[in-house]
Design a protein around this motif. Structure first.
Motif: not given
Length: 378
Positions: A113-121, A151-159
């Motif tokens: 899968p070569l995935i492009i676009g979207g947010s990092h989360d 805690k926080g938004d999805e981009n800050a917590t997904f890792l």
């Protein structure tokens, strides 16, 4: 699995010349389309809700795709499919679940899968696709920051969600190109305690070739374009004045394409409304894709380390009977070190390394990567 149920067609109507990348890519809408005859599947994401998009949707994947398809095809025999854009779910969690299901299907069929676009989360869905596979994986993340907030938004917590995910099938996590003034020392300490490796931007710049073994360790890779300086990639709400150049980002993607272990990659964080009038960021990402695909079709190392394709080096440890074993590919000049573990060291792992690791060992210094690997395998 009927992949067409998950996707909307890409919005590309421009006529493309016969020597272009787009002309060589198979569209899922064509009459004779067969995904099982492809090596790579292009997956567009439009869900940008966690990046603050007003409507939650972005046409970033199509803008990247348009630039990518205009580039000239390399010499390889492309077997690349364009699945279109994944239909977003009612929630981010639904979108992640759909991405997971699609990636699971592709991975089972040995399609990258070569995935492009979207947010990092949304890389969380990419990661979850590996749960059904039998082996542990190594994840490489290229990002200016560490998204480890509890805690926080999805981009800050997904890792944090990835590192604490159950069941645990993450053997190692490596991080490239973070900027020290954007990352708390407590987060770096977490990685160090887990024997994970992080290479900051300045360290990477001092000897860029040392990043190659880290890329070569990865089964899965994510690339947040915040790692690229704003002069080259302005289309991100968190774009930084310092970071990787576009050329350096392409070089890392070439390394990734050449990595025989790598089975999925995503490039995220593109907000097209912030791009300049010429689509500079989309062009940079498209070129990164080009280098990745070219690298993929130039994979050479078989991994048969005891064959004549590799030269074996044995390094004695001064004052002991212990030895370290290294392997060098005759075709690519890449290096690996042997790590033994388990009962009476009966199990073996071949760890990507650099020539510097080998020379350090010849001077009596145990390579840091070898030490980290031993600590994780014990």
């Amino acid at each position: 699995m009927n992949l067409k149920l998950f996707f909307s067609p890409a919005d590309i109507s421009e006529e493309l010349p016969a020597n272009s990348v787009g002309h060589a890519v198979q569209s899922s809408g064509s009459d004779n389309f067969d995904i099982t005859k492809c090596d790579i599947a292009l997956v567009g994401l439009t869900d940008n809700r966690s990046a603050g998009e007003t409507e939650g949707e972005s046409d970033g994947a199509d803008k990247i795709r348009a630039k990518f398809f205009q580039l000239k095809k390399g010499a390889g025999n492309y077997r690349v499919a364009d699945l279109g854009n994944l239909k977003s779910g009612e929630s981010l969690e639904d979108t992640n679940d759909r991405l997971r299901e699609v990636c699971e299907f592709l991975l089972r069929h040995k399609i990258l899968p070569l995935i492009i676009g979207g947010s990092h989360d949304l890389s969380f869905g990419q990661f979850q696709a590996y749960e059904s596979l039998p082996e542990l994986i190594t994840l490489l993340n290229i990002d200016a920051t560490l998204d480890l907030e509890p805690k926080g938004d999805e981009n800050a917590t997904f890792l944090d969600k990835i590192l604490t995910y159950t069941p645990n099938y993450l053997f190692s996590y490596n991080h490239l190109a973070h900027q020290s003034y954007l990352v708390g020392q407590d987060h770096l300490s977490v990685l160090d305690k887990l024997y994970f490796e992080a290479m900051r931007l300045g360290e990477l710049r001092e000897n860029f070739q040392e990043a190659e073994p880290l890329v070569r360790m990865a089964n899965m890779m994510t690339f947040d374009i915040t790692a690229i300086r704003s002069a080259d990639a302005p289309a991100n709400p968190n774009a930084q004045p310092f970071g990787l150049t576009g050329e350096e980002a392409c070089r890392l993607c070439w390394y990734a394409g050449m990595n025989e272990k790598l089975s999925s990659i995503s490039i995220s964080g593109f907000s097209p409304d912030l791009d300049d009038q010429h689509g500079k960021t989309a062009t940079v990402i498209a070129t990164m894709l080009w280098y990745f695909v070219e690298g993929f079709y130039n994979r050479k190392d078989s991994g048969k380390f005891e064959s004549s394709e590799y030269t074996r080096y044995v390094v004695s440890q001064e004052g002991t009977d212990d030895t370290m074993v290294f392997y060098k590919s005759k075709s690519t000049d890449k290096w690996w070190m042997l790590v033994t573990f388990g009962t009476k060291h009966g199990q073996k792992a071949y760890l990507p390394c650099s020539y510097k690791d080998y020379t350090n060992a010849t001077h009596g210094e145990l390579p840091e990567r070898w030490i980290r690997a031993q600590a994780k395998l014990i």
